[in-house]
Design a protein around this motif. Structure first.
Motif: not given
Length: 578
Positions: A445, A457-458, A460-461
């Motif tokens: 993260k 869903d993430n 930008d990790d």
């Protein structure tokens, strides 16, 4: 002197403590030592209230099992009495259940004819005795954990299948029709074929009874609905002379104490397989009901003690005409809601059943069979819970399929074989889960040291070019090591990394076969592909195992890391130039 006095006190206390935790011997009812007079009134009220529910249902369950109705009274008397004296649950009500009744019916069908009452009662006594012995042996072997071998979705499917079988089995009594029973499909087709021959009086009585039971359950949930229905049925027979119009009644019910009924050793081998299945279901339902209604501050039901108490309840009941017994969820709920504080409520219920045997048996003989069928159907329908199936499907489709398999297994191959199907499905489900553990590709993260599985869903990790972070979960052993290896090779082929950081923080055990495969994979990756393997987050036992193996020497301390954060920091330092 003080030390000597203390040692004597400890010596005196020692045996008592050992009995409470490990010994098979059971002391005089422990709850009596803690009993307070303020509990007496609520216990008496609860015991009588439960009797009003249990006694009519026990009569109905006896008919499910194909036994005379008085067997239900014997079961509500003797096993209830023994469990109340020896059981660990304060509110558990032990007589029999719809599930056990249908299993008993299937078992008895293989050894006795319903027309030969004496032989049927002997077969029932033999079966109940074997169930009791099985439970006691299970206690000696400390097999209380076996109750956990049937998963909740499979149990839901199994009970729903049982509910369908019971409803179909009772419909002929509700319609006043007769035919030779067979498989579920055969019975359904026969019911449809015989409907034109249905007795209108029987159908009317059955419909009224079902309407009465449903109305009472919804409008007056605390009222003893089964008792009210039974009284109404008997009253209708007395007032209107309905048997003259074709309404079948229970018939003669003997008055008096349960007769001594010894088992028949010649039936043992035939009844052994079903006895094992019934014992498992009895214990599963007993421990589930006991745990469900235990309040904080009360003793938690102890599985091995429950095995012994339920086993002795069955063994003692067998010699006095009782059918196989176990804890019932509905009657236990009534006991709790009625204010029961201790096992005394069970004793009161047992004595009420005895009073019914001694004084009310002639009245029970006037009860319409349609009334009993209505009671059975209304309370068996509760085993079929579409909402629970929807909840399972919402959470996990695979386990929904397992529930359906258990349901179909009961309906198609029969109830006793259905238990085997349910257990096999549970074990296969467990094996499937263990054989295909999840393996995640990890990301960090952004702006934190939190690592989590990569997901859309993430988006930008953070990921790090040339570094593949992979995290398997669970136990890695011979049955799933190959599958885990396939997933790792797939991720490796797609990413073409310089370093694979294998995060084992979610792995609590790493078996020898898996370790050997990992050793070979590390050598191949390093020598043939130029890819370095790092191990991250090893727990102490896995770390010790790796260090004792050739893999530990190959990696050294430089390629083993405490967590992914330190591994990323090392990678950025050592490979930044590349």
């Amino acid at each position: 002197m003080k030390k000597e006095h203390a040692s004597r006190r400890v010596a005196r206390q020692g045996p008592s403590r050992r009995r409470s935790t490990g010994s098979v011997r059971m002391p005089f009812p422990e709850w009596l030592g803690n009993y307070t007079t303020t509990w007496l009134r609520p216990d008496v009220i609860a015991g009588l209230t439960v009797a009003a529910v249990v006694i009519p249902k026990a009569l109905a369950y006896a008919t499910i099992a194909g036994l005379p109705v008085q067997v239900g009274l014997y079961t509500a008397f003797v096993p209830m009495l023994i469990y109340a004296l020896l059981g660990t649950s304060r509110v558990l009500s032990v007589s029999t259940t719809t599930t056990i009744a249908i299993l008993v019916a299937t078992a008895l069908d293989s050894v006795a004819s319903t027309r030969d009452t004496a032989n049927l009662l002997t077969a029932s006594a033999t079966l109940t005795c074997m169930v009791g012995v099985t439970l006691i042996v299970a206690r000696l072997l400390r097999l209380g954990f076996v109750a956990n071998f049937i998963s909740e979705p499979v149990l839901i499917g199994f009970k729903a299948g049982i509910g369908i079988v019971i409803v179909v089995d009772q419909l002929p009594k509700l319609l006043g029709i007769h035919f030779h029973k067979g498989s579920l499909l055969h019975n359904l087709l026969a019911i449809v074929h015989e409907i034109p021959q249905a007795s209108l009086v029987t159908v009317a009585v059955g419909a009224v009874m079902i309407g009465l039971l449903v109305a009472l359950e919804r409008l007056l949930p605390r009222a003893p609905a089964p008792l009210i229905a039974v009284v109404a049925g008997i009253a209708s027979v007395k007032l209107f002379g309905l048997p003259a119009y074709g309404l079948a009644t229970v018939g003669h019910v003997p008055t008096g104490l349960p007769p001594f009924t010894p088992p028949d050793l010649q039936m043992v081998m035939t009844l052994c397989p079903p006895a094992l299945g019934i014992a498992l279901m009895s214990f599963t339902e007993t421990i589930a009901a006991g745990r469900a209604f235990a309040r904080s501050g009360e003793p938690t039901p102890q599985p091995n003690r429950e095995l012994l108490a339920t086993g002795l309840a069955n063994l003692g009941g067998a010699f006095f005409g009782a059918m196989a017994a176990g804890g019932g969820t509905t009657q236990t709920a009534v006991n709790r809601l009625s204010g029961a504080r201790s096992q005394l409520s069970g004793l009161i219920t047992s004595l009420a059943a005895l009073g019914t045997l001694l004084f009310l048996a002639p009245l029970i003989g006037l009860m319409p069979e349609a009334t009993l069928a209505a009671v059975v159907i209304v309370y068996s329908v509760g085993l079929i819970q579409p909402v629970e199936f929807r909840e399972i499907l919402k959470v996990r489709r695979t386990e929904f399929i397992w529930a359906l398999v258990a349901l179909v297994g009961v309906a198609v191959v029969g109830t006793l074989k259905g238990i085997i199907v349910a257990i096999i499905v549970s074990l296969v489900a467990l094996a499937h889960q263990m054989s295909d553990p999840p393996v995640y590709v990890m990301g960090r993260k952004r702006g934190t040291n939190v690592f989590r599985p990569q997901s859309t869903d993430n988006p930008d990790d953070e990921t790090f070019p040339g570094l593949l972070m992979v995290s398997p979960q669970g136990r890695i052993f011979f049955a799933n090591a190959t599958r885990v290896g396939e997933k790792l090779r797939s991720f490796n082929a797609a990413a073409k990394p310089k370093v694979v950081a294998l995060d084992l923080s979610g792995v609590f055990d790493f078996e020898y076969t898996a370790l050997k495969m990992l050793t070979e994979a590390e050598k191949k990756m390093r020598e043939e592909e130029g890819v370095m393997l790092w191990l991250v987050g090893l727990n102490p036992s896995v770390l010790a195992m790796v260090r004792r193996a050739p893999l530990g020497a190959a990696l050294g301390n430089d390629r083993m890391f405490f967590n992914l954060d330190t591994a990323v920091a090392r990678y950025q330092t050592d490979y930044a130039r590349g």
